[in-house]
Design a protein around this motif. Structure first.
Motif, short mmCIF file in Angstrom:
data_model
loop_
_atom_site.label_atom_id
_atom_site.label_comp_id
_atom_site.label_asym_id
_atom_site.label_seq_id
_atom_site.Cartn_x
_atom_site.Cartn_y
_atom_site.Cartn_z
N VAL A 1 4.86 3.82 -4.57
CA VAL A 1 5.69 2.66 -4.87
C VAL A 1 4.84 1.64 -5.61
O VAL A 1 3.72 1.34 -5.20
CB VAL A 1 6.28 2.05 -3.58
CG1 VAL A 1 7.09 0.80 -3.89
CG2 VAL A 1 7.12 3.08 -2.84
N ALA A 2 5.35 1.11 -6.72
CA ALA A 2 4.56 0.20 -7.55
C ALA A 2 5.35 -1.05 -7.90
O ALA A 2 6.59 -1.01 -8.04
CB ALA A 2 4.15 0.90 -8.84
N VAL A 3 4.64 -2.15 -8.06
CA VAL A 3 5.25 -3.39 -8.51
C VAL A 3 5.89 -3.14 -9.88
O VAL A 3 5.32 -2.46 -10.73
CB VAL A 3 4.19 -4.52 -8.60
CG1 VAL A 3 4.76 -5.75 -9.29
CG2 VAL A 3 3.68 -4.86 -7.21
N VAL B 1 19.22 -1.69 5.25
CA VAL B 1 19.19 -1.49 3.81
C VAL B 1 17.78 -1.07 3.42
O VAL B 1 16.81 -1.74 3.78
CB VAL B 1 19.56 -2.78 3.05
CG1 VAL B 1 19.42 -2.57 1.54
CG2 VAL B 1 20.98 -3.21 3.38
N VAL B 2 17.68 0.06 2.72
CA VAL B 2 16.42 0.51 2.15
C VAL B 2 16.67 0.70 0.65
O VAL B 2 17.80 0.58 0.19
CB VAL B 2 15.92 1.82 2.80
CG1 VAL B 2 15.63 1.62 4.28
CG2 VAL B 2 16.89 2.96 2.58
N PHE B 3 15.63 1.02 -0.06
CA PHE B 3 15.77 1.26 -1.49
C PHE B 3 15.13 2.59 -1.83
O PHE B 3 14.30 3.11 -1.10
CB PHE B 3 15.11 0.12 -2.29
CG PHE B 3 15.91 -1.14 -2.26
CD1 PHE B 3 16.72 -1.50 -3.34
CD2 PHE B 3 15.89 -1.97 -1.15
CE1 PHE B 3 17.48 -2.66 -3.30
CE2 PHE B 3 16.64 -3.13 -1.10
CZ PHE B 3 17.43 -3.47 -2.18
N GLU C 1 13.21 -7.70 -5.39
CA GLU C 1 14.01 -8.78 -5.98
C GLU C 1 15.27 -8.15 -6.56
O GLU C 1 15.20 -7.33 -7.48
CB GLU C 1 13.23 -9.50 -7.07
CG GLU C 1 14.00 -10.68 -7.66
CD GLU C 1 13.14 -11.49 -8.61
OE1 GLU C 1 12.86 -12.65 -8.29
OE2 GLU C 1 12.76 -10.94 -9.67
N LEU C 2 16.41 -8.51 -5.96
CA LEU C 2 17.68 -7.99 -6.46
C LEU C 2 17.95 -8.52 -7.86
O LEU C 2 17.49 -9.60 -8.22
CB LEU C 2 18.82 -8.42 -5.52
CG LEU C 2 18.77 -7.91 -4.10
CD1 LEU C 2 19.88 -8.53 -3.26
CD2 LEU C 2 18.85 -6.39 -4.07
N THR D 1 14.12 -4.79 -8.45
CA THR D 1 12.77 -4.47 -8.90
C THR D 1 11.80 -4.75 -7.77
O THR D 1 11.91 -5.79 -7.11
CB THR D 1 12.41 -5.33 -10.13
OG1 THR D 1 13.40 -5.11 -11.14
CG2 THR D 1 11.04 -4.98 -10.68
N VAL D 2 10.84 -3.85 -7.57
CA VAL D 2 9.81 -4.08 -6.55
C VAL D 2 8.97 -5.27 -6.99
O VAL D 2 8.38 -5.27 -8.07
CB VAL D 2 8.94 -2.82 -6.33
CG1 VAL D 2 7.79 -3.13 -5.37
CG2 VAL D 2 9.78 -1.67 -5.82
#
Length: 125
Positions: A97-99, A117-119, A78-79, A56-57
């Protein structure tokens, strides 16, 4: 024979297209960035494990660059396993991109030599 330093092992896994992080065999504590001891428990029995790749962002910002280059997203993800890492969220405009956004990991070629590593959003194709 001594093992290579944890950071070298991390980048060796990435070079082979695998995103791996450490976990203590005795406490179950997940660890990122690679190190010799778990930061909370001090456990020294860290093993390399492939995380789920989902997270999660936690925080995000946009690095604005001179057009025509696209702006760049910088995020802390956060994994699902707990550790947080600084990264980029790709496949969507940096400003979108949002929290709280659900994301999944992807190993890609970095801007320099090597892989990173990117998401991307969890539902991206």
């Amino acid at each position: 024979m001594t093992q290579p330093p944890p950071t070298k092992m991390y980048f060796d896994y990435l070079a082979n297209g695998k995103f791996m992080i450490q976990r203590s065999a005795s406490t179950g504590e997940w660890v990122f960035y690679p190190r010799m001891l778990a930061p909370k428990s001090g456990a020294n029995d860290l093993e390399w494990v492939e995380p789920s790749g989902f997270g999660t962002v936690y925080a995000t910002t946009v690095k604005r660059v001179k057009p025509p280059a696209p702006n760049i997203n910088i995020a802390i993800v956060e994994l699902d396993e707990g550790p947080r890492l600084m990264t980029h969220v790709q496949s969507i405009p940096a400003e979108d991109v949002a929290v709280g956004m659900r994301v999944r990991a992807k190993v890609v070629d970095g801007p320099d030599d090597g892989k990173i590593v990117v998401f991307e959003p969890e539902n991206a194709q």
